[in-house]
Design an enzyme around this catalytic site. Sequence first.
Site, PDB file in Angstrom:
ATOM      1  N   ASP A 153       0.854  -1.181   0.000  1.00  0.00           N
ATOM      2  CA  ASP A 153       0.000   0.000   0.000  1.00  0.00           C
ATOM      3  C   ASP A 153       0.896   1.239   0.000  1.00  0.00           C
ATOM      4  OD1 ASP A 153      -1.587   2.173   0.707  1.00  0.00           O
ATOM      5  OD2 ASP A 153      -2.745   1.048   2.180  1.00  0.00           O
ATOM      6  N   ILE A 154       0.766   2.067  -0.991  1.00  0.00           N
ATOM      7  CA  ILE A 154       1.673   3.208  -1.156  1.00  0.00           C
ATOM      8  C   ILE A 154       1.564   4.200  -0.001  1.00  0.00           C
ATOM      9  CG2 ILE A 154       0.132   4.683  -2.546  1.00  0.00           C
ATOM     10  CD1 ILE A 154       2.649   5.231  -4.332  1.00  0.00           C
ATOM     11  N   ASP A 186      -5.918   7.442  -4.777  1.00  0.00           N
ATOM     12  CA  ASP A 186      -6.367   8.782  -4.375  1.00  0.00           C
ATOM     13  C   ASP A 186      -7.169   8.719  -3.066  1.00  0.00           C
ATOM     14  OD1 ASP A 186      -6.649  11.477  -4.737  1.00  0.00           O
ATOM     15  OD2 ASP A 186      -8.082  11.343  -6.394  1.00  0.00           O
ATOM     16  N   SER A 209      -2.784   4.948 -13.868  1.00  0.00           N
ATOM     17  CA  SER A 209      -3.825   4.653 -14.876  1.00  0.00           C
ATOM     18  C   SER A 209      -4.237   3.185 -14.965  1.00  0.00           C
ATOM     19  CB  SER A 209      -3.425   5.132 -16.289  1.00  0.00           C
ATOM     20  OG  SER A 209      -3.553   6.529 -16.406  1.00  0.00           O
ATOM     21  N   THR A 210      -3.599   2.304 -14.202  1.00  0.00           N
ATOM     22  CA  THR A 210      -3.898   0.871 -14.389  1.00  0.00           C
ATOM     23  C   THR A 210      -5.051   0.374 -13.509  1.00  0.00           C
ATOM     24  OG1 THR A 210      -2.315   0.111 -12.707  1.00  0.00           O
ATOM     25  CG2 THR A 210      -1.479   0.411 -14.958  1.00  0.00           C
TER      26      THR A 210
END
Length: 169
Positions: free
Chosen positions: A10-11, A34, A122-123
């Site tokens: 998890d970023i 986001d 974008s993935t």
Amino acid sequence: MTEIVLVQGDITSESTDAIVNAANSSLLGGGGVDGAIHRRGGPQILAECKQLRANTYPDGLAAGHAVATTAGDLEARWVIHTVGPVHSTTEDRSATLISCYRESLRVADELGATTVAFPAISTGVYGWPIDDGARKAVHTVRATDTDVTEVRFVLFDGRAYRAFTDALS
Ligand code: ADP
């Protein structure tokens, strides 16, 4: 020379100088990366995004561009918000995806951030095929002249992690 590191996870848990948000052009939050960044980072990030909308980007941030805020309660110092292209089968939007990585690194250089965590832009909701998204991400970082010493791709699931492993080799 920029070292590329792959991690699965998890970023929002990363303690790099900056983490990159796969934002949408409203800059006012969304799903995926986001949503996780705003949930965990607290209200400060959204407050700064609203200021950016009010002062600098009244129509939103265009796809392929990047802008930084502080990182609120996250361990990172900054969040670099970039807007990926929605994948299209009728139009090649690769240049926009490549621009996201380049512009994010340019903003990192401006900030003096030397370690930067990226998601696979974008993935997710934006539908870019993961194998191609991974290749473009890795190739762009390799081809970009930057003072960033470590780019850490933080991949949410095993499939994305494998795609980046393949792209790196
Ligand atoms: P986009 O709208 O640019 O497609 P998403 O956030 O929907 O952005 O997804 C981008 C990528 O990030 C996808 O591969 C998704 O699985 C992954 N992802 C979603 N949440 C997280 C997270 N918390 N940390 C890292 N990667 C995530």
